[in-house]
Design a protein around this motif. Structure first.
Motif: not given
Length: 546
Positions: A422-425, A430-443, A467-469
């Motif tokens: 495990w390297l990074l999460t 999180v309760p701001d514009s950086h947050g997301f729910q149920i991530p599906f696709g990554v690219a 990992g910085t927004y």
């Protein structure tokens, strides 16, 4: 009663007078407006008449100068030909004079020897004549020999030939030399294009100059210009004058989206200029699929091998199916279960070289296998701690050989090394514009940034490799799959929106492919650039050529 009627009549009369006055005022205003328009029209007419007079003077000067130059050229040519003719004549007469002098000299010698011989024969004795006779005979024979070696006919022809003076042909050419016609009218001139405007591709426009009477203006030399503008940025056109009333303009738009095309001729707009022009992308042709590959059950992930083989994760059948470029089924990898090389609801696929990574939704793990199906390694188990997943959906490998996994049930994206450490999460909860729910696709974009398509969000989130927004973009419904090409275009499947949306590198939506049925994922063929979409609820893979 009569008094009331009189008062009423008086009021009506006053109202009528007021209405009449208002009507007259309105008529006066209208007359002033019309008068102003007529004055403007008369001024324009006078200005046009002045321009016609000026144009007449210019045309007169052009015609006069042309024919004066033509007259001068003809006069110079005549004098040149006469000079050449005089030189030819002088040469001939000089040669004939020299030949004549030579012949006359020979003639005089023969006459002189003949007279001397006759005199000796008459006045001398045979003894005296013997010595002189031999001398004279020898001289006379030598002179006669000279005559034999000299041409007795003139060695010059008497003709001086004059050629290429084709008067009839010249007169015919002069009869169509020059023309007087109406000038080119920009407002009557037209433009057309047989191509579709696409970003960073040459867009060609043909312009044809016409007169005010709608006739073709058969000459070039007009000042034709064109430009394409978008959000303040202007792209000038390259103009080629064909000299026959037509011009070719080449423009290369740098951005997609709505543009304004402006074409002018001698400073005035041609017909339908300016006009709106929609500049598409290389994906603007994705209207109908070139190929439909049918599968049994629901589909989820897609990956393309360097050989061109297409790997499809089959959610219902708990296996990976392999197809060739023609859509023919070539084999099946795996079976249902939780053992090595087995799957329960395989979801995301990623292929690098001959290694395949599989994100298993219900086994809460990532498997690493060869593209032939040989098991190599596995990471993860059900949970929320490091080294654990809840319903992983997608997996990709970045330029640093790190695994990037969308851990949908934990609302996070995790990054591992090839050993599974495990390297990074990237925490989406999180309760701001950086947050997301149920991530599906990554690219990954060309800069290595991580784009997250989260099913519970309406925008795509972008993070640095650490990992910085960075930013968000798009307005999407149930984003599920995402892939990014080498130019930075993002292709996003909207499972709830039943479409494929395409965004440029700035995050502007530039194109949409509709009429899909719950698409789950999207992938690009690295060689051909073809787009493959898992049209999940129709159990098909759709191939679009670019």
């Amino acid at each position: 009663m009569a008094s009331m009627l009189d008062r009423s009549a008086g009021v009506s009369k006053k109202q009528e007078d007021s209405n009449t006055r208002d009507a007259m005022r309105d008529a006066l205003v209208c007359a002033q407006e019309v008068t102003s328009k007529l004055t403007t029209a008369i001024d324009a007419n006078d200005k046009m008449a002045e321009q016609v007079y000026t144009s007449r003077g210019n045309a007169t000067l052009i015609i006069t100068q042309a024919f004066e130059q033509l007259h001068q050229t003809i006069e110079e040519r005549k004098n040149t030909l006469l000079s050449v003719m005089e030189a030819f004549s002088l040469s001939k007469t000089t040669a004939l004079t020299l030949q004549k002098e030579q012949l006359m000299k020979m003639q005089d010698e023969i006459v002189r020897y003949t007279e001397m011989t006759s005199h000796i024969l008459q006045t001398h004795t045979d003894h005296e004549m013997a010595a002189l006779g031999d001398l004279l005979a020898t001289e006379l024979k030598a002179t006669l020999k000279k005559v034999e070696n000299v041409s007795l006919t003139p060695d010059q022809s008497s003709d001086i030939h004059v050629s290429l003076l084709h008067i009839d042909s010249l007169i015919k050419q002069l009869s169509i030399f020059g023309d007087v016609m109406d000038s080119a009218s920009p407002s009557q001139s037209t433009w057309s294009s047989e191509s579709v405007a696409k970003v960073k591709e040459r867009y060609c426009v043909k312009v044809e100059s016409m007169t005010s009477k709608g006739e073709r203006y058969p000459y070039g030399g007009l000042q034709v210009k064109a430009e394409l503008s978008h959000d303040g940025a202007v792209v000038p056109g390259e103009v080629e004058d064909h000299g026959d009333s037509t011009y070719t303009i080449t423009l290369t738009p740098q951005t997609a989206g709505p543009h304004q095309l402006l074409i002018t001729m001698d400073g005035q707009h041609v017909q339908n200029s300016p006009c709106d022009l929609d500049v598409g992308t290389k994906y603007s042709t994705l209207c109908n699929p070139e190929q439909v590959i049918k599968c049994s059950g629901l589909l989820s992930g897609i990956a393309i091998h360097d050989s061109g083989y297409i790997y499809v994760a089959c959610w219902d059948d708990n296996c990976i199916r392999v197809f060739d470029q023609a859509g023919q089924h070539k084999g099946t990898i795996g079976s249902v279960g939780s053992g090595d090389g087995q799957y329960i609801c395989p979801c995301g696929l990623f292929i690098k070289g001959d290694v395949m990574y599989v994100a298993e939704y219900w086994n809460h793990r990532i498997q690493k296998l060869t593209t032939g199906g040989q098991f190599l390694q596995k990471f993860g188990q059900c949970g929320s701690d490091q080294g654990q997943f809840q319903f992983p959906v997608s997996v990709i490998v970045d330029q640093r050989d790190r695994l990037i996994v969308s851990d949908s049930g934990n609302h996070r994206v995790v990054i591992l090394d090839q050993a599974g450490t495990w390297l990074l999460t990237i925490n989406g909860n999180v309760p701001d514009s950086h947050g997301f729910q149920i991530p599906f696709g990554v690219a990954l974009d060309p800069q290595g940034n991580i784009h997250v398509a989260a099913y519970g969000s309406i925008t795509i989130k972008v993070f640095t490799p650490e990992g910085t927004y960075v930013r968000s973009y798009g307005d999407v419904k149930g984003p599920s799959g995402i892939v990014i090409d080498e130019e930075g275009y993002s292709l996003v499947t909207e499972r709830s929106g039943h479409c494929l949306s395409i965004f440029d590198s700035q995050g502007h939506k530039v194109y949409t492919v509709g009429n899909l049925n719950g698409p789950r994922s999207v992938m690009l063929d690295p060689k051909s650039g073809s787009v493959y979409v898992a049209n999940t609820d129709s159990n098909t893979v759709l191939k679009y050529s670019v």
